[in-house]
Design a protein around this motif. Sequence first.
Motif, PDB file in Angstrom:
ATOM      1  N   VAL A  69       0.847  -1.208   0.000  1.00  0.00           N
ATOM      2  CA  VAL A  69       0.000   0.000   0.000  1.00  0.00           C
ATOM      3  C   VAL A  69       0.877   1.251   0.000  1.00  0.00           C
ATOM      4  O   VAL A  69       0.686   2.177  -0.796  1.00  0.00           O
ATOM      5  CB  VAL A  69      -0.944   0.017   1.225  1.00  0.00           C
ATOM      6  N   PHE A  70       1.869   1.253   0.908  1.00  0.00           N
ATOM      7  CA  PHE A  70       2.777   2.391   1.050  1.00  0.00           C
ATOM      8  C   PHE A  70       3.476   2.660  -0.296  1.00  0.00           C
ATOM      9  O   PHE A  70       3.504   3.785  -0.801  1.00  0.00           O
ATOM     10  CB  PHE A  70       3.813   2.064   2.136  1.00  0.00           C
ATOM     11  N   ALA A  98       2.630   1.680  -3.336  1.00  0.00           N
ATOM     12  CA  ALA A  98       1.707   2.068  -4.405  1.00  0.00           C
ATOM     13  C   ALA A  98       1.370   3.550  -4.298  1.00  0.00           C
ATOM     14  O   ALA A  98       1.279   4.253  -5.296  1.00  0.00           O
ATOM     15  CB  ALA A  98       0.431   1.228  -4.334  1.00  0.00           C
ATOM     16  N   PHE A  99       1.211   4.026  -3.066  1.00  0.00           N
ATOM     17  CA  PHE A  99       0.840   5.425  -2.858  1.00  0.00           C
ATOM     18  C   PHE A  99       2.027   6.345  -3.081  1.00  0.00           C
ATOM     19  O   PHE A  99       1.901   7.392  -3.722  1.00  0.00           O
ATOM     20  CB  PHE A  99       0.307   5.597  -1.430  1.00  0.00           C
ATOM     21  N   ASP A 100       3.195   5.952  -2.575  1.00  0.00           N
ATOM     22  CA  ASP A 100       4.323   6.883  -2.505  1.00  0.00           C
ATOM     23  C   ASP A 100       5.625   6.085  -2.467  1.00  0.00           C
ATOM     24  O   ASP A 100       6.164   5.814  -1.402  1.00  0.00           O
ATOM     25  CB  ASP A 100       4.133   7.723  -1.227  1.00  0.00           C
ATOM     26  N   GLY A 109       8.586   7.746  -0.547  1.00  0.00           N
ATOM     27  CA  GLY A 109       8.394   7.757   0.907  1.00  0.00           C
ATOM     28  C   GLY A 109       8.600   6.374   1.490  1.00  0.00           C
ATOM     29  O   GLY A 109       9.175   6.218   2.565  1.00  0.00           O
TER      30      GLY A 109
END
Lengths: 258, 284
Positions: free
Chosen positions: B161-162, B164-166, B169
């Motif tokens: 999830v992390f 995929a989003f960014d 980061g």
Amino acid sequence: MSPRTRPIPIITDDALTITGGSFSYGDTPALTDVTISVKPGEAMALIGPNGSGKSTLLKGVLGLIPLVEGSMGLGTTAGIGYLPQTEHIDPEFPVTLKQVVMMGRYRKLGLFRFPGSADRAAVREAIASVGLGNVANKRFGSLSGGQQQRGFLARALAAQPSLLLLDEPFNGLDQPNRDALMQTLRQLKAAGVAIIVTTHDLELAREVCDTVLFVNGRQIAFGPKDEVLTLANLQEVFHEFQVEIDEHTVVVPGHEGH
Amino acid sequence: MNLLDSFTTAFALPFMGRALLVLIVLSIAAGLIGVFINLRGLEFLTDGLTHAVFPGLAAGFVFGGQGGVLIGALVAAAAATIVLTLMSNNKVTSDATTAIVLTAMFSIGVIIVSASPGRAGGLEQLLFGHLLTVTDSEALITAIVAAIALVLVVLTFRRQVFHAFDPEGSAAAGYRRVSTELVLNVAIALVIVAASNAVGNLLVLAVLIVPGALSRLVTTKLGALFVVAVGSALLASWIGLSLGFNISVVGGVDVPAGATVALSFVLLYSIALIVRVARKGLNA
């Protein structure tokens, strides 16, 4: 421990020390001769023109760019928070601000643990500290640029880092967002967090920072702000530079070509 | 047996039970993974992987018969996944190179099957699957392969999830980029291998891509995306399998059930799209 108290980092050593450090992408050294120390509760302004190696230093501290010479020591194990300069995110990505800030807790959670009350409290506290409590459940992409920037800061804070790296955090911020960020930085320093902030803004450097590091491909000067923030150093770093200071715009001429 | 029975009592038949089991496991794995494919925009890479797996399916089929298909596919999937992941990390990949690689691999597969005496009839089976004639052991192995894919994604759920989003980061937080991408690509490849046997190599894309795309039409909440994707995959599987049974067993027309399943996925997507457009029209 009540869920609202932030654990105070152990103040035994410098949060970061680099001695004779050089960082490089492939064969080209991007930044050389860095010798600095940042103490807990202290903020260091990192100043230099574009391409001078400011982001390189932050990424080097994070371990994303290798240290090819010299040594680097991190004081505590509580972790590093990082706020990148620009985040390219899909504005339609289906996450709320709260979910983004929770990402700051992921490393602590590991593989198998679900977020507990301490994690939720850290997220709530981080969101409150950047003044976004009223939009916590909004979709991240629907927030304004300044709010997104503060949201990413909250994500870095949710990890309760002992060292915080901020890359141009004041770029594109309006006055209220700017004031809110200044206030947050002061609170973090008071809580013992060490901060490194890259900026073009000398007024910011004077207001919240204790030390200044000038770079331009190599270290030009480092020390307490009163000793280092001098016209001679500015001229060495910038060939020609517009400084906004006390509401006046001053063009500082460089020593080359004049 | 009437149409209604095809949707209910038909599943008491052993071959229908096996087909359903295979599709349930596939739907759960493909639903979850499909959301990440959608969030990361990996549809084209997924397409590339399905084609790259094809020569493995073909070679396995020619040299090992039905039992060799899975082994051949796994070998091809492993090779293709590593190559594609490394290529994308070194930024040498582009849509053009992926397209060239995938058509080359697909052609090689077709030649392998067609050139083998007595095996040419297997081409249709490899392309469209043989959902209604899977054996017990095939069903079990397919379920195990899909379950491994599921476990990989569940264990790395947060970092996926992390990332995929960014992605930046996520790397700064200490998650290694290559390993995060490799785990997801391996999971995609495993679902392709498992689904190729059941619904066929050409129709795998529907199972992997439609649920994630459909869920994006229905909800903007992260948790709900996964629920909707898995739920719609299960529903489409049930409808498609029942229709396939009705047409080929009751109707006597030899249609691969993989095709009716794939069509059901597309049908549900179309309904979701129409509802969304209609609702937007009303709100405007």
